[in-house]
Design an enzyme around this catalytic site. Structure first.
Site, PDB file in Angstrom:
ATOM      1  N   ASN A   9     -67.661 -21.491  61.435  1.00 33.15           N
ATOM      2  CA  ASN A   9     -66.866 -21.311  62.653  1.00 33.15           C
ATOM      3  C   ASN A   9     -65.806 -20.260  62.362  1.00 33.15           C
ATOM      4  OD1 ASN A   9     -65.210 -21.533  64.871  1.00 33.15           O
ATOM      5  ND2 ASN A   9     -64.446 -23.586  64.381  1.00 33.15           N
ATOM      6  N   TRP A  10     -66.027 -19.074  62.905  1.00 27.80           N
ATOM      7  CA  TRP A  10     -65.109 -17.958  62.593  1.00 27.80           C
ATOM      8  C   TRP A  10     -63.814 -18.034  63.390  1.00 27.80           C
ATOM      9  CZ3 TRP A  10     -68.599 -12.898  62.295  1.00 27.80           C
ATOM     10  CH2 TRP A  10     -69.590 -13.100  61.320  1.00 27.80           C
ATOM     11  N   LYS A  11     -63.748 -18.916  64.344  1.00 30.44           N
ATOM     12  CA  LYS A  11     -62.567 -19.061  65.212  1.00 30.44           C
ATOM     13  C   LYS A  11     -62.181 -17.693  65.802  1.00 30.44           C
ATOM     14  CE  LYS A  11     -61.280 -22.975  62.409  1.00 30.44           C
ATOM     15  NZ  LYS A  11     -60.290 -23.974  62.089  1.00 30.44           N
ATOM     16  N   GLU A 170     -65.219 -34.121  61.715  1.00 25.99           N
ATOM     17  CA  GLU A 170     -64.147 -33.282  61.181  1.00 25.99           C
ATOM     18  C   GLU A 170     -62.809 -34.007  61.308  1.00 25.99           C
ATOM     19  OE1 GLU A 170     -65.241 -28.888  61.231  1.00 25.99           O
ATOM     20  OE2 GLU A 170     -64.525 -29.329  63.237  1.00 25.99           O
ATOM     21  N   GLY A 176     -58.257 -26.868  57.977  1.00 26.68           N
ATOM     22  CA  GLY A 176     -57.348 -25.756  57.690  1.00 26.68           C
ATOM     23  C   GLY A 176     -56.138 -26.163  56.864  1.00 26.68           C
ATOM     24  N   SER A 216     -61.741 -28.238  55.391  1.00 26.07           N
ATOM     25  CA  SER A 216     -61.418 -27.679  54.069  1.00 26.07           C
ATOM     26  C   SER A 216     -62.558 -27.800  53.065  1.00 26.07           C
ATOM     27  CB  SER A 216     -60.132 -28.314  53.517  1.00 26.07           C
ATOM     28  OG  SER A 216     -59.050 -28.007  54.370  1.00 26.07           O
ATOM     29  N   GLY A 237     -64.734 -23.599  58.288  1.00 20.15           N
ATOM     30  CA  GLY A 237     -63.799 -22.690  58.954  1.00 20.15           C
ATOM     31  C   GLY A 237     -63.405 -21.557  58.026  1.00 20.15           C
ATOM     32  N   GLY A 238     -62.260 -21.712  57.364  1.00 19.47           N
ATOM     33  CA  GLY A 238     -61.703 -20.641  56.527  1.00 19.47           C
ATOM     34  C   GLY A 238     -62.690 -20.036  55.534  1.00 19.47           C
TER      35      GLY A 238
HETATM   36  C1  PEP Z   1     -63.185 -26.083  61.292  1.00 18.76           C
HETATM   37  O1  PEP Z   1     -62.316 -25.520  61.930  1.00 18.76           O
HETATM   38  O2  PEP Z   1     -64.193 -26.515  61.867  1.00 18.76           O
HETATM   39  C2  PEP Z   1     -62.991 -26.246  59.857  1.00 18.76           C
HETATM   40  C3  PEP Z   1     -63.744 -27.089  59.211  1.00 18.76           C
HETATM   41  O3  PEP Z   1     -62.005 -25.475  59.269  1.00 18.76           O
HETATM   42  P1  PEP Z   1     -61.626 -25.395  57.716  1.00 18.76           P
HETATM   43  O4  PEP Z   1     -62.905 -25.342  56.938  1.00 18.76           O
HETATM   44  O5  PEP Z   1     -60.814 -24.160  57.580  1.00 18.76           O
HETATM   45  O6  PEP Z   1     -60.847 -26.636  57.403  1.00 18.76           O
END
Ligand code: PEP
Length: 253
Positions: A9-11, A170, A176, A216, A237-238
């Site tokens: 998920n590149w947001k 999640e 994040g 994360s 995400g990140g």
């Molecule tokens: C997300 O936003 O779906 C996510 C899992 O973010 P991150 O991996 O950065 O916690």
């Protein structure tokens, strides 16, 4: 055997050139990993870059998805993107119910039910996010909360429709923040989700559903998390924004 998936998920990150480069590099380097037929990598860039990312990815196991869609097919909804639009671009997936959408755009179980219906009716697969806030975990209401998110938004679907849905657990406190759920915490929730699916849809459907962990997830913790019996991959995400870290997660799938 249920499908294993790593979805990125590149947001709201990257510009057009960066999106193209990242997608092409992931696609190219994925050829160096043995990704069998049962595994899928899903890239979810911002909407303006969907087609670019689709064209930049030639690896057969890469699918492309949007991060949201509206519940209506078309109309006076300025700024929104519809499921038929995504379908017309050849998109495979759409993420629905991400905690950031729930928090900042007031999405709730009712609107998510409508969005899910609309996405499925337009041939998209849905990555449906659920998960509790820290206070809910501390108050031990996290199982109830997640079960309610799923039953109110998804459990009107038939078993056949549910085949096009992937659940992503999640925990909001892990997104994040660098604070990951332990493999045991992830497994405990995933097992309870699968049990809920079994009670509602029967053993076969429950066993076939892919349930991802998100929050994360990084190369150093992916192996332990993905090693859990009921964890079928991750929503990232990140770490999905860099080729090395994303590939470093995929290699543990
Ligand atoms: C997300 O936003 O779906 C996510 C899992 O973010 P991150 O991996 O950065 O916690």
């Amino acid at each position: 055997m249920r499908k294993k998936i790593v979805a990125g998920n590149w947001k709201m990150n990257k510009n057009w050139a960066e999106a193209q480069q990242l997608a092409a590099a992931i696609s190219e380097q994925l050829h160096t990993l043995a990704v069998d037929q049962n595994k899928e990598v899903v890239l979810c860039p911002p909407s303006p870059f969907l087609l670019t990312v689709k064209k930049a990815t030639t690896h057969p196991q890469i699918k492309v998805g949007a991060q949201n869609c509206h519940q209506k097919d078309s109309g006076a909804f300025t700024g929104e993107v519809s499921a038929p639009m995504l379908q017309s671009l050849g998109m495979d997936y759409v993420i629905l119910g991400h905690s950031e959408r729930r928090a900042y755009f007031a999405e709730d179980n009712t609107s998510l039910k409508e969005k899910t219906d609309n996405a499925l009716n337009n041939g998209l697969k849905v990555i449906f996010c659920c998960g509790e806030q820290l206070e809910q975990r501390e108050a031990s209401t996290h199982f109830d909360l997640v079960h309610r998110q799923l039953s109110e938004a998804l459990f009107h679907l038939t078993a056949e429709q549910l085949q096009a849905v992937v659940i992503a657990y999640e925990p909001v406190w892990a997104i994040g923040t660098g604070k990951t759920a332990s493999p045991e915490q992830a497994e405990e929730m995933h097992a309870s989700i699968r049990q809920l699916l079994k009670e509602k849809y029967g053993e076969k459907t429950a066993e076939e559903m892919t349930i991802l962990y998100g929050g994360s997830c990084k190369p150093h913790n992916a192996e332990a998390i993905f090693g859990q019996k009921n964890v079928d991959g991750g929503l990232i995400g990140g770490a999905a924004l860099k080729v090395d870290s994303f590939l470093g997660i995929i290699e543990h799938l």
